[in-house]
Each structure stands twice: as C-alpha cells, then as structure tokens.
Design a protein around this motif. Sequence first.
Motif, PDB file in Angstrom:
ATOM      1  N   THR A  22       0.869  -1.176   0.000  1.00 49.07           N
ATOM      2  CA  THR A  22       0.000   0.000   0.000  1.00 49.07           C
ATOM      3  C   THR A  22       0.910   1.231   0.000  1.00 49.07           C
ATOM      4  OG1 THR A  22      -0.126   0.336   2.404  1.00 49.07           O
ATOM      5  CG2 THR A  22      -1.673  -1.277   1.446  1.00 49.07           C
ATOM      6  N   GLY A  23       0.333   2.381   0.050  1.00 46.26           N
ATOM      7  CA  GLY A  23       1.129   3.589   0.117  1.00 46.26           C
ATOM      8  C   GLY A  23       1.982   3.682   1.363  1.00 46.26           C
ATOM      9  N   ASN A  24       1.530   3.055   2.453  1.00 54.53           N
ATOM     10  CA  ASN A  24       2.218   3.156   3.741  1.00 54.53           C
ATOM     11  C   ASN A  24       2.852   1.872   4.256  1.00 54.53           C
ATOM     12  OD1 ASN A  24       1.476   5.884   4.100  1.00 54.53           O
ATOM     13  ND2 ASN A  24      -0.541   5.256   4.834  1.00 54.53           N
ATOM     14  N   THR A  25       2.517   0.733   3.631  1.00 53.34           N
ATOM     15  CA  THR A  25       2.967  -0.559   4.159  1.00 53.34           C
ATOM     16  C   THR A  25       3.509  -1.452   3.057  1.00 53.34           C
ATOM     17  OG1 THR A  25       0.809  -1.629   3.938  1.00 53.34           O
ATOM     18  CG2 THR A  25       1.258  -0.499   6.034  1.00 53.34           C
ATOM     19  N   PRO A  43       5.515  -1.118   8.252  1.00 53.38           N
ATOM     20  CA  PRO A  43       5.263   0.225   7.745  1.00 53.38           C
ATOM     21  C   PRO A  43       6.487   0.642   6.933  1.00 53.38           C
ATOM     22  CG  PRO A  43       5.963   0.368  10.023  1.00 53.38           C
ATOM     23  CD  PRO A  43       5.866  -1.099   9.682  1.00 53.38           C
ATOM     24  N   LYS A  44       6.280   1.433   5.906  1.00 55.28           N
ATOM     25  CA  LYS A  44       7.418   1.908   5.115  1.00 55.28           C
ATOM     26  C   LYS A  44       8.275   2.882   5.922  1.00 55.28           C
ATOM     27  CE  LYS A  44       5.363   1.086   0.609  1.00 55.28           C
ATOM     28  NZ  LYS A  44       4.874   1.694  -0.653  1.00 55.28           N
ATOM     29  N   ALA A  45       7.668   3.604   6.828  1.00 57.24           N
ATOM     30  CA  ALA A  45       8.412   4.495   7.712  1.00 57.24           C
ATOM     31  C   ALA A  45       9.067   3.662   8.812  1.00 57.24           C
ATOM     32  CB  ALA A  45       7.486   5.534   8.331  1.00 57.24           C
ATOM     33  N   ASP A  57       2.353   7.061  15.863  1.00 57.76           N
ATOM     34  CA  ASP A  57       1.462   7.153  14.698  1.00 57.76           C
ATOM     35  C   ASP A  57       0.394   6.064  14.740  1.00 57.76           C
ATOM     36  OD1 ASP A  57       0.278   7.519  12.196  1.00 57.76           O
ATOM     37  OD2 ASP A  57       2.194   7.824  11.177  1.00 57.76           O
ATOM     38  N   LEU A  60      -1.000   4.877  11.372  1.00 59.90           N
ATOM     39  CA  LEU A  60      -0.115   3.969  10.632  1.00 59.90           C
ATOM     40  C   LEU A  60      -0.149   2.573  11.247  1.00 59.90           C
ATOM     41  CD1 LEU A  60       1.900   3.445   8.383  1.00 59.90           C
ATOM     42  CD2 LEU A  60       3.700   4.403   9.860  1.00 59.90           C
ATOM     43  N   ASP A  63      -2.966   0.979   9.763  1.00 58.26           N
ATOM     44  CA  ASP A  63      -2.662   0.563   8.387  1.00 58.26           C
ATOM     45  C   ASP A  63      -1.922  -0.775   8.374  1.00 58.26           C
ATOM     46  OD1 ASP A  63      -3.798   2.912   7.419  1.00 58.26           O
ATOM     47  OD2 ASP A  63      -1.866   3.881   7.006  1.00 58.26           O
TER      48      ASP A  63
END
Length: 113
Positions: A22-25, A43-45, A57, A60, A63
């Motif tokens: 996904t955009g975040n994971t 998470p990407k972060a 977060d 997130l 997510d």
Amino acid sequence: MSDCLFCKIVAGDLPASLVHETGNTLAFRDISPKAPVHVLVIPKAHYANVAELGAADPALAGDVLATAAAVAEKEGVRDTFRLVFNTGAAMGQTVFHVHAHVLGGGRTGFGEV
C-alpha cells in the motif's frame, strides 16, 4: 535508517518476495518461515517496535493491521491466522524495524497459546 534491513527492502536496495503493498505498508515472505504462510508486514516508515509505532502514529499502526488482514485474505487464511509482534531482543525481535508476522496454514514455530 541506512543500516536497517527492512528500510533497504522498502527502498528497493534489497530483494524481497512481495505479497502486498500500500502507500504506507509493505508485506513480504519471511526468509525463514515458521508456518506454511509466514508473511511480514511493515510500515514503510521506520519505527523500532510496535510500542514506538503505536505511540507515534496510531493511524499507521492501523494501516499495518489492515494490511495484515488483507494478506491473510490473499493467502487463504483469513479465518485462521496468528498475528505476532515481537518487541525487544529478549522477546525474539531480530530486526529493529517494527514488523508483524502473519502466520497460518498450520502450526507455527512461535509456541502455541
């Protein structure tokens, strides 16, 4: 973090067997599976562990849970899977970028509860 294994996967600097993104994971297969289905969701972060992620977060963190559910659905274990977060070396965390283990398809190597 430049020395983080999972950050390198997110950046595309290291290969992984991707399952879902996904955009975040990001979700990818564990290289040392403990069950027939063993997918890591991150998470990407970068956050070191689930406690740090949850405090910094919560959205997130949600997510990550939603991605874990999507992975379980894709992998055919939606109704019978285990979700594990290890926090700290004493609890088995070896990569200090928060990650959830989605395990299913049979007994796991994480000890049954």
